[in-house]
Design an enzyme around this catalytic site. Structure first.
Site, mmCIF file in Angstrom:
data_model
loop_
_atom_site.group_PDB
_atom_site.id
_atom_site.type_symbol
_atom_site.label_atom_id
_atom_site.label_comp_id
_atom_site.label_asym_id
_atom_site.label_seq_id
_atom_site.Cartn_x
_atom_site.Cartn_y
_atom_site.Cartn_z
ATOM 1 N N CYS A 96 0.824 -1.209 0.000
ATOM 2 C CA CYS A 96 0.000 0.000 0.000
ATOM 3 C C CYS A 96 0.866 1.272 0.000
ATOM 4 O O CYS A 96 1.476 1.575 -1.010
ATOM 5 C CB CYS A 96 -0.961 -0.067 1.184
ATOM 6 S SG CYS A 96 -2.435 0.914 0.948
ATOM 7 N N ARG A 131 -12.395 6.107 -2.003
ATOM 8 C CA ARG A 131 -11.362 5.147 -1.631
ATOM 9 C C ARG A 131 -11.784 3.800 -2.188
ATOM 10 O O ARG A 131 -12.972 3.554 -2.381
ATOM 11 C CB ARG A 131 -11.224 5.020 -0.110
ATOM 12 C CG ARG A 131 -10.783 6.257 0.615
ATOM 13 C CD ARG A 131 -10.559 5.971 2.108
ATOM 14 N NE ARG A 131 -9.358 5.196 2.367
ATOM 15 C CZ ARG A 131 -8.132 5.702 2.394
ATOM 16 N NH1 ARG A 131 -7.928 6.970 2.182
ATOM 17 N NH2 ARG A 131 -7.090 4.921 2.639
ATOM 18 N N HIS A 195 -3.673 -5.837 2.346
ATOM 19 C CA HIS A 195 -3.385 -6.057 3.757
ATOM 20 C C HIS A 195 -3.918 -7.446 4.065
ATOM 21 O O HIS A 195 -4.507 -8.096 3.216
ATOM 22 C CB HIS A 195 -4.062 -4.993 4.610
ATOM 23 C CG HIS A 195 -3.565 -3.617 4.310
ATOM 24 N ND1 HIS A 195 -2.319 -3.191 4.714
ATOM 25 C CD2 HIS A 195 -4.115 -2.598 3.621
ATOM 26 C CE1 HIS A 195 -2.143 -1.940 4.293
ATOM 27 N NE2 HIS A 195 -3.210 -1.557 3.621
HETATM 28 N N1 GLN Z 1 -2.367 6.718 2.237
HETATM 29 C C1 GLN Z 1 -2.393 5.861 1.101
HETATM 30 C C2 GLN Z 1 -3.718 5.861 0.358
HETATM 31 O O1 GLN Z 1 -4.760 6.091 0.922
HETATM 32 C C3 GLN Z 1 -2.028 4.449 1.522
HETATM 33 C C4 GLN Z 1 -3.020 3.832 2.453
HETATM 34 C C5 GLN Z 1 -2.525 2.553 3.078
HETATM 35 O O2 GLN Z 1 -1.320 2.298 3.159
HETATM 36 N N2 GLN Z 1 -3.452 1.761 3.580
HETATM 37 O O3 GLN Z 1 -3.716 5.605 -0.852
#
Ligand code: GLN
Length: 235
Positions: A96, A131, A195
């Site tokens: 990520c 998101r 994850h």
């Molecule tokens: N901050 C980054 C995004 O939102 C990565 C998020 C994360 O590592 N879960 O794309």
């Protein structure tokens, strides 16, 4: 004392460890001990020196935009060593935020551009009001294996010509919600939005990574044969 030992670096592990990405190292240790291999880990964080020859595996986990901005300021000090490590077939896993920062740049949710290490050619754009959140299933086209994970990111990552996706999306959004790819593979460097952590949930991939690491460090041993004795687990 174990005869064989893997030294793992957890890059910025005190700042970038979303959903326990550290569990990727725990998974490697879990399998490695079954074949008499020890796994040590060290957090390499802000102001710490990263000397690639000290490590056999590098994990760079995920983080919030705020932590990523802090980390991005320190990264140039480690960039040359990390680039050389990856070019020298060093086994690497970026998850990520770490996946984003090993690339060229990424755009935060608020539009700010943050430079990455530039070790790899992908780049990450933002998305206006959204998101990608949810469970993901992909298929690795090279070996036909399926991997499962959980994604939560606003960044939309686009791979360069020299990178291939880790897998093709069966379910979920993946790198950018457009091109059907998830993650990246370049030499022995892997990136993913998964994850879970990915190596805990996908024992097949954990064993593959373990083999890459051990074959590079101890080429005189038949690791394929030893690793074939381990049963991968899935969660
Ligand atoms: N901050 C980054 C995004 O939102 C990565 C998020 C994360 O590592 N879960 O794309």
């Amino acid at each position: 004392m174990a005869e064989y030992k893997i030294n793992a670096a957890h890059l910025y592990g005190d700042l970038m460890n979303t959903y326990g990405d550290f569990g990727n190292i725990v998974a490697l240790r879990y399998y490695a001990q079954k074949i008499g291999v020890a796994v040590d880990q060290h957090i390499v964080s802000l102001e710490d020196n990263f000397d690639a020859k000290d490590y056999d595996f590098v994990l760079f986990g995920g983080g919030q935009d705020y932590e990523q901005m802090i980390v991005a300021e320190d990264l140039p000090k480690k960039a040359t060593a990390l680039k050389a490590y990856i070019e020298d077939d060093g086994p690497f896993l970026g998850v990520c935020g770490g996946f984003q920062l090993i690339g060229q740049y990424f755009i935060l949710a608020d539009g700010t551009k943050v430079n990455g290490i530039g070790a790899l050619s992908h780049y990450t754009l933002n998305q206006p009001n959204g998101r990608f959140i949810g469970n993901v299933t992909i298929e690795d086209e090279v070996n036909g294996l399926e991997y499962h994970g959980f994604e939560n990111h606003q960044g939309r990552t686009f791979l360069g010509d020299d990178e291939r996706p880790l897998g093709q999306i069966i379910k979920g959004k993946g790198n950018n919600g457009e091109d059907g790819g998830e993650g990246l593979v370049y030499k022995n460097a892997y990136g993913t939005y998964f994850h879970g952590p990915i190596l805990t949930r996908n024992g097949n991939l954990a064993l593959h990574m373990l083999q890459l690491i051990l074959e590079r460090k101890y080429p005189q041993v038949d690791w394929q044969q030893k690793i074939a004795t381990i049963t991968p687990e899935f969660f």
